[in-house]
Design a protein around this motif. Structure first.
Motif, PDB file in Angstrom:
ATOM      1  N   ALA A  94       0.869  -1.178   0.000  1.00 37.16           N
ATOM      2  CA  ALA A  94       0.000   0.000   0.000  1.00 37.16           C
ATOM      3  C   ALA A  94       0.908   1.231   0.000  1.00 37.16           C
ATOM      4  N   VAL A  95       0.844   1.997  -1.082  1.00 40.39           N
ATOM      5  CA  VAL A  95       1.818   3.082  -1.239  1.00 40.39           C
ATOM      6  C   VAL A  95       1.097   4.429  -1.271  1.00 40.39           C
ATOM      7  N   ASP A  96       1.231   5.179  -0.201  1.00 39.64           N
ATOM      8  CA  ASP A  96       0.704   6.540  -0.175  1.00 39.64           C
ATOM      9  C   ASP A  96       1.887   7.517  -0.108  1.00 39.64           C
ATOM     10  N   GLY A  97       1.591   8.788   0.120  1.00 39.70           N
ATOM     11  CA  GLY A  97       2.657   9.793   0.136  1.00 39.70           C
ATOM     12  C   GLY A  97       3.697   9.525   1.216  1.00 39.70           C
ATOM     13  N   ASN A  98       3.244   9.071   2.377  1.00 40.62           N
ATOM     14  CA  ASN A  98       4.187   8.773   3.464  1.00 40.62           C
ATOM     15  C   ASN A  98       5.151   7.660   3.068  1.00 40.62           C
ATOM     16  N   VAL A  99       4.597   6.623   2.460  1.00 44.76           N
ATOM     17  CA  VAL A  99       5.436   5.479   2.070  1.00 44.76           C
ATOM     18  C   VAL A  99       6.405   5.885   0.962  1.00 44.76           C
ATOM     19  N   MET A 100       5.944   6.724   0.039  1.00 47.85           N
ATOM     20  CA  MET A 100       6.848   7.222  -1.020  1.00 47.85           C
ATOM     21  C   MET A 100       8.036   7.952  -0.408  1.00 47.85           C
ATOM     22  N   ARG A 101       7.764   8.756   0.609  1.00 39.44           N
ATOM     23  CA  ARG A 101       8.853   9.502   1.255  1.00 39.44           C
ATOM     24  C   ARG A 101       9.852   8.533   1.897  1.00 39.44           C
ATOM     25  N   VAL A 102       9.325   7.528   2.593  1.00 34.68           N
ATOM     26  CA  VAL A 102      10.213   6.546   3.235  1.00 34.68           C
ATOM     27  C   VAL A 102      11.070   5.844   2.180  1.00 34.68           C
ATOM     28  N   VAL A 103      10.437   5.451   1.078  1.00 37.70           N
ATOM     29  CA  VAL A 103      11.182   4.731   0.032  1.00 37.70           C
ATOM     30  C   VAL A 103      12.259   5.635  -0.564  1.00 37.70           C
ATOM     31  N   SER A 104      11.917   6.896  -0.804  1.00 42.23           N
ATOM     32  CA  SER A 104      12.927   7.802  -1.405  1.00 42.23           C
ATOM     33  C   SER A 104      14.147   7.904  -0.504  1.00 42.23           C
ATOM     34  N   ARG A 105      13.942   7.840   0.811  1.00 41.70           N
ATOM     35  CA  ARG A 105      15.067   7.950   1.745  1.00 41.70           C
ATOM     36  C   ARG A 105      15.789   6.614   1.916  1.00 41.70           C
ATOM     37  N   THR A 107      16.196   4.403  -0.180  1.00 37.92           N
ATOM     38  CA  THR A 107      17.009   4.121  -1.371  1.00 37.92           C
ATOM     39  C   THR A 107      17.884   5.312  -1.759  1.00 37.92           C
ATOM     40  N   ASN A 108      17.780   6.405  -1.017  1.00 41.24           N
ATOM     41  CA  ASN A 108      18.544   7.630  -1.316  1.00 41.24           C
ATOM     42  C   ASN A 108      18.374   8.019  -2.785  1.00 41.24           C
ATOM     43  N   ASP A 109      17.102   8.068  -3.200  1.00 46.53           N
ATOM     44  CA  ASP A 109      16.794   8.335  -4.617  1.00 46.53           C
ATOM     45  C   ASP A 109      16.365   9.793  -4.773  1.00 46.53           C
ATOM     46  N   PRO A 110      17.130  10.596  -5.516  1.00 47.61           N
ATOM     47  CA  PRO A 110      16.799  12.020  -5.644  1.00 47.61           C
ATOM     48  C   PRO A 110      15.820  12.332  -6.775  1.00 47.61           C
ATOM     49  N   SER A 111      15.099  11.347  -7.287  1.00 42.55           N
ATOM     50  CA  SER A 111      14.157  11.625  -8.379  1.00 42.55           C
ATOM     51  C   SER A 111      12.994  12.479  -7.868  1.00 42.55           C
ATOM     52  N   THR A 118       8.707   8.163 -11.338  1.00 44.66           N
ATOM     53  CA  THR A 118       9.220   7.996  -9.976  1.00 44.66           C
ATOM     54  C   THR A 118       8.207   7.264  -9.112  1.00 44.66           C
ATOM     55  N   LYS A 119       6.945   7.662  -9.234  1.00 45.73           N
ATOM     56  CA  LYS A 119       5.902   7.006  -8.425  1.00 45.73           C
ATOM     57  C   LYS A 119       5.870   5.519  -8.726  1.00 45.73           C
ATOM     58  N   ARG A 120       5.955   5.204 -10.019  1.00 42.42           N
ATOM     59  CA  ARG A 120       5.894   3.792 -10.394  1.00 42.42           C
ATOM     60  C   ARG A 120       7.099   3.041  -9.825  1.00 42.42           C
ATOM     61  N   ARG A 121       8.283   3.667  -9.925  1.00 41.68           N
ATOM     62  CA  ARG A 121       9.483   2.980  -9.446  1.00 41.68           C
ATOM     63  C   ARG A 121       9.434   2.790  -7.929  1.00 41.68           C
ATOM     64  N   PHE A 122       9.018   3.822  -7.211  1.00 41.11           N
ATOM     65  CA  PHE A 122       8.950   3.717  -5.748  1.00 41.11           C
ATOM     66  C   PHE A 122       7.918   2.651  -5.336  1.00 41.11           C
ATOM     67  N   ALA A 123       6.816   2.575  -6.096  1.00 37.74           N
ATOM     68  CA  ALA A 123       5.810   1.549  -5.779  1.00 37.74           C
ATOM     69  C   ALA A 123       6.403   0.159  -5.990  1.00 37.74           C
ATOM     70  N   ALA A 171      24.201   8.465   3.927  1.00 34.36           N
ATOM     71  CA  ALA A 171      24.804   9.536   3.128  1.00 34.36           C
ATOM     72  C   ALA A 171      24.563  10.915   3.723  1.00 34.36           C
ATOM     73  N   GLY A 172      23.730  10.983   4.735  1.00 30.61           N
ATOM     74  CA  GLY A 172      23.411  12.280   5.351  1.00 30.61           C
ATOM     75  C   GLY A 172      22.520  13.148   4.471  1.00 30.61           C
ATOM     76  N   THR A 173      21.753  12.537   3.590  1.00 27.89           N
ATOM     77  CA  THR A 173      20.929  13.317   2.649  1.00 27.89           C
ATOM     78  C   THR A 173      19.439  13.295   2.988  1.00 27.89           C
ATOM     79  N   GLN A 174      19.093  12.706   4.132  1.00 30.73           N
ATOM     80  CA  GLN A 174      17.670  12.535   4.428  1.00 30.73           C
ATOM     81  C   GLN A 174      16.904  13.863   4.465  1.00 30.73           C
ATOM     82  N   GLY A 175      17.591  14.943   4.852  1.00 34.01           N
ATOM     83  CA  GLY A 175      16.916  16.245   4.945  1.00 34.01           C
ATOM     84  C   GLY A 175      16.546  16.818   3.588  1.00 34.01           C
ATOM     85  N   SER A 176      17.190  16.370   2.537  1.00 34.13           N
ATOM     86  CA  SER A 176      16.884  16.935   1.211  1.00 34.13           C
ATOM     87  C   SER A 176      16.033  15.991   0.366  1.00 34.13           C
ATOM     88  N   LEU A 177      15.556  14.925   0.977  1.00 34.35           N
ATOM     89  CA  LEU A 177      14.701  13.980   0.253  1.00 34.35           C
ATOM     90  C   LEU A 177      13.312  13.914   0.905  1.00 34.35           C
TER      91      LEU A 177
END
Ligand code: SF4
Length: 309
Positions: A94-105, A107-111, A118-123, A171-177
């Motif tokens: 189940a992928v909502d906005g919260n889960v997308m944010r977690v996945v982006s972090r 995987t450290n994905d800056p898309s 991006t939505k499809r890949r994160f799902a 990587a210390g990038t969580q604040g920018s994702l």
């Protein structure tokens, strides 16, 4: 109930609703008026109607798969995945906005997060992470992680149970994702409109059926740049349409000597205006130049109107 609505606002409604309709059968047997009354105050009443319709289906023939959940009224992929994984053990993330944010972090994905790719890949990533033996628990854990720990602006990494798997934390990038592109600044446009009166009727022109926006609506004619005499300046207001911010200046001509407009305009009495589709800008302009006597029967008056000079 939680669609578009905060948890704190929902809790008392949820408890009262369940007390009144404890099972799908109770909800299905209730009248629409009863359900809407119990829902009153939550807004978005189509959700209540959909829920009652879905209860009718559930009471008669409970769905046994994600695909069957998708056919319930008002249910999309996210809700279907939540329902099917929690109640049926279906292996669906189940992928909502919260889960997308977690996945982006994780995987450290800056898309850019709102891009469809991006939505499809994160799902897909969420689906590969899913614990197949406990999909319902996994989905609830991911929702909870996003809602309470991996917060949008200040992720609470020190408390995070998945910190050691998190590439952004390493990587210390969580604040920018996640990366979100800023909004494009609004375009500023000037619009000079003419309110022409002729024998108690106002002149409007019709937008062509080929227009991408407001096709077939009636609007005020634009004031020609070399218009002399110019009528009298009466009002100014702003109006935004998507990303275009208009500064609208309204000029009134009651000289009844505008043969140039007679071909382009059709003339409407105040009584006739309420029966035709008129653009909001024209409605605001007519409201502003008649002291509110004309137009705006269907909406509130604009606060940004500057009355005549
Ligand atoms: S370690 Fe921090 S950024 Fe990574 S998932 Fe946990 S809270 Fe989010």
């Amino acid at each position: 109930m939680l669609q578009q609505t905060r948890v704190e606002a929902v809790i008392p409604y949820f408890l009262a609703f369940l007390a009144k309709f404890p099972t799908a059968a109770h909800l299905a047997a209730a009248s629409e008026a009863e359900v809407l009354t119990a829902w009153a105050g939550l807004g978005y009443y189509s959700r209540a109607r959909n829920l009652r319709s879905a209860a009718g289906i559930l009471a008669a023939d409970a769905p046994v798969s994600w695909e069957a959940c998708m056919k319930l009224p008002g249910v999309g992929p996210y809700t279907a995945a939540a329902l099917a994984s929690i109640s049926l053990g279906a292996v669906r993330a189940a992928v909502d906005g919260n889960v997308m944010r977690v996945v982006s972090r994780l995987t450290n994905d800056p898309s850019e997060i709102s891009a469809p790719l991006t939505k499809r890949r994160f799902a897909e990533v969420a689906q590969t992470l899913l614990a197949p033996l406990r999909p319902g628990d996994f989905n609830q854990a991911m929702m909870e992680l996003g809602a309470t720990v991996c917060l949008p602006t200040k992720p609470r990494c020190l408390l995070c149970p998945v910190q050691k798997f998190c590439a952004a934390h390493s990587a210390g990038t969580q604040g920018s994702l996640p990366v979100k592109l800023g909004k494009v600044p609004a375009r500023r446009l000037d619009l000079d409109l003419l309110v022409c009166w002729w024998e108690g009727r106002v002149g409007l022109v019709r937008r062509s059926a080929a227009e991408s926006r407001l096709a077939g609506f009636w609007e005020l004619p634009q004031k020609p740049a070399d218009d002399v005499p110019a009528g009298s300046f009466q009002a100014e207001f702003t109006h935004q349409i998507v990303n275009d911010r208009f500064r609208v200046r309204v000029w009134v001509d009651e000289s009844e000597s505008r043969p140039g407009f007679s071909g382009a305009c059709q003339w409407f009495s105040p009584a006739e205006l309420v029966a035709i589709p008129v653009t909001t800008i024209a409605r605001k302009a007519l409201t502003a130049t008649t002291g509110g006597k004309l137009m705006y029967p269907r909406g509130k008056r604009s606060r940004s109107v500057t009355q005549g000079v």
